[in-house]
Design an enzyme around this catalytic site. Structure first.
Site, PDB file in Angstrom:
ATOM      1  CB  SER A  63      -0.932   0.088   1.072  1.00  0.00           C
ATOM      2  OG  SER A  63      -2.071  -0.960   1.013  1.00  0.00           O
ATOM      3  CE  LYS A  66      -3.918   0.820  -1.077  1.00  0.00           C
ATOM      4  NZ  LYS A  66      -4.679   0.204   0.205  1.00  0.00           N
ATOM      5  CE1 TYR A 191      -4.479  -1.222  -4.666  1.00  0.00           C
ATOM      6  CE2 TYR A 191      -5.321  -3.664  -4.496  1.00  0.00           C
ATOM      7  CZ  TYR A 191      -5.068  -2.394  -3.978  1.00  0.00           C
ATOM      8  OH  TYR A 191      -4.785  -2.426  -2.305  1.00  0.00           O
ATOM      9  CE1 TYR A 243      -5.153   1.459   4.349  1.00  0.00           C
ATOM     10  CE2 TYR A 243      -3.499   0.080   5.779  1.00  0.00           C
ATOM     11  CZ  TYR A 243      -3.689   0.842   4.514  1.00  0.00           C
ATOM     12  OH  TYR A 243      -3.049   0.345   3.414  1.00  0.00           O
ATOM     13  CB  VAL A 261       0.006  -5.856   4.078  1.00  0.00           C
ATOM     14  CG1 VAL A 261      -1.503  -5.285   4.540  1.00  0.00           C
ATOM     15  CG2 VAL A 261      -0.395  -5.999   2.550  1.00  0.00           C
TER      16      VAL A 261
HETATM   17  N1  GLN Z   1      -2.275  -5.296  -1.985  1.00  0.00           N
HETATM   18  C1  GLN Z   1      -2.838  -5.160  -0.752  1.00  0.00           C
HETATM   19  C2  GLN Z   1      -4.447  -5.570  -0.594  1.00  0.00           C
HETATM   20  O1  GLN Z   1      -5.154  -5.011  -1.666  1.00  0.00           O
HETATM   21  C3  GLN Z   1      -2.625  -3.902  -0.032  1.00  0.00           C
HETATM   22  C4  GLN Z   1      -3.030  -4.008   1.250  1.00  0.00           C
HETATM   23  C5  GLN Z   1      -2.039  -2.901   2.098  1.00  0.00           C
HETATM   24  O2  GLN Z   1      -0.951  -2.961   2.108  1.00  0.00           O
HETATM   25  N2  GLN Z   1      -2.773  -2.524   3.158  1.00  0.00           N
HETATM   26  O3  GLN Z   1      -4.941  -6.085   0.159  1.00  0.00           O
END
Ligand code: GLN
Length: 307
Positions: A63, A66, A191, A243, A261
Site C-alpha cells: 500500500s 498508493k 492495482y 487506516y 502489508v
Molecule cells: N495489495 C494489498 C491489498 O490489496 C494492499 C493492502 C495494504 O498494504 N494494506 O490487500
C-alpha cells in the site's frame, strides 16, 4: 544531531518486538517472509543517507504504492479526483466493504483499498490501457526514487490476484455504482501490480523527499506536485495513511506516514527528510508492529514530530 547513533539505538530497542507481529498471510506469496527482519533509513535533502539493519533487503511495498498513484492522479485530475474519491479517514479496516455500500460506491479516501483501486482506474483511463498504466506507474516510481532498476514481483501479484476476492468485490461494488470506468479484472490486476513493486528502505526514504519539500525533489529539482497538492498528500497520509489506526499513528508518531502489508512504513519530516522503516510482522490493523514503534522512538528521541 547524530542520526546514526539514534538509528542504532532504535534498532537495539525494538529487537525484542521483531517476532511479535504477524506476517500478512492473506497473500500466500508473502506468508513465507521471515518476520525477524528490521531495516530503517533516513534521507536528507542533500542525499545523505543513514541506515540500520536490513536496509538493503527488497520487500513488497504494497500500500505504500498508493502514495505514488495518488500523486499521479492528483497531477492529472487535480481536484476533479474528489468527485469520485473522498479524503476523510474511514475508521474501518483497509479492505472493508460495508462503508462503501452505505456511501454509494464512493470510497472514503485514496488509501483504503477501494480508494486506491479507484485511483488506479483513473490512471488506466488517463493512459488508455492496463499495460501502459502499469509501465508509466513503474516509470514514475523509478524517477521519484532515482532507481531505474525497480521491478514488480509477478509471483506476488499473481498470488494476490488468485486470492483477491475481497478487492474484486470492492471493485465490483464501485462498478455497480458507476464509479469505475474500466474493466474490473483489469483494474484490480493493475492495482496488484503496483502493490507488488519491490523496494528497500533506502530507496523509499529517498522517494519521500518530494513530499518533505513542497512537491519538489530537492536532489533532482524536479517538481512532481504543486506546493498545495503536496500539502494535500501529506494531510491525507496523516489522517488516512494507517487506516483505522491513523489516529493512533498520529498520536504516537506525529508524522504523515503510509504503511503497507509488506511491513514497510514511509514517513515525511517536513523540510528535513524522508524516512522508511521495514519489519514484516504486522499489528491487528495491518501495519508494521516494530516499524510503528521505531517511528515513535524516532520522533521521541529527535523531537521531530509535526506537533
Ligand atoms: N495489495 C494489498 C491489498 O490489496 C494492499 C493492502 C495494504 O498494504 N494494506 O490487500
Amino acid at each position: 544531531m547524530d542520526y546514526q547513533l539514534i538509528l542504532n539505538e532504535i534498532a537495539e530497542e525494538i529487537m525484542s518486538l521483531q517476532d511479535k507481529g504477524k506476517v500478512a498471510n492473506y497473500i500466500p506469496a508473502l506468508e513465507n517472509v521471515n518476520p525477524e527482519q528490521f531495516g530503517m533509513s533516513l534521507t536528507l535533502f542533500d542525499g545523505t543517507q543513514y541506515n540500520v539493519g536490513d536496509f538493503n533487503t527488497l520487500f513488497s511495498i504494497q500500500s505504500i504504492s498508493k502514495v505514488f498513484t495518488f500523486t499521479l492522479a492528483l497531477k492529472f485530475y487535480s481536484t476533479g479526483l474528489y468527485k469520485r474519491i473522498g479524503r476523510e479517514p474511514s475508521g474501518n479496516p483497509f479492505n472493508s466493504l460495508v462503508q462503501l455500500e452505505y456511501e454509494h460506491g464512493v470510497p472514503r479516501n485514496p488509501f483504503i483499498n477501494a480508494g486506491a483501486i479507484n485511483v488506479t482506474d483513473t490512471l488506466m483511463s488517463y493512459y488508455g490501457d492496463s499495460t501502459t498504466a502499469s509501465k508509466e506507474i513503474m516509470q514514475f516510481i523509478q524517477d521519484i526514487a532515482g532507481e531505474p532498476s525497480l521491478t514488480h514481483n509477478e509471483i506476488v501479484s499473481t498470488s494476490e490476484m488468485d486470492h483477491g476476492f475481497r478487492n474484486m468485490a470492492l471493485a465490483n461494488l464501485m462498478k455497480s455504482f458507476n464509479n469505475l470506468d474500466n474493466d474490473v479484472h483489469d483494474v484490480v490486476q493493475t492495482y496488484f501490480r503496483h502493490c507488488a513493486i519491490e523496494m528497500n528502505t533506502k530507496m523509499l526514504s529517498r522517494a519521500m523527499l518530494f513530499l518533505s519539500n513542497h512537491g519538489i525533489d530537492p536532489i533532482s529539482g524536479v517538481e512532481y506536485l504543486s506546493e498545495q497538492q503536496a500539502k494535500r498528500v501529506n494531510a491525507v497520509m496523516l489522517t488516512c495513511g494507517h487506516y483505522d489506526a491513523s489516529g493512533d499513528f498520529a498520536f504516537h508518531v506525529g508524522l504523515p506516514g503510509k504503511s503497507g502489508v509488506g511491513g514497510g512504513i514511509v514517513a515525511v519530516v517536513p523540510k528535513k527528510m524522508g524516512i522508511c522503516v521495514w519489519s514484516p510482522g504486522l499489528n491487528a490493523q495491518g501495519n508494521s508492529l516494530a516499524g510503528t514503534l521505531a517511528l515513535e522512538l524516532f520522533t521521541s528521541k529527535t523531537g521531530m514530530s509535526i506537533f
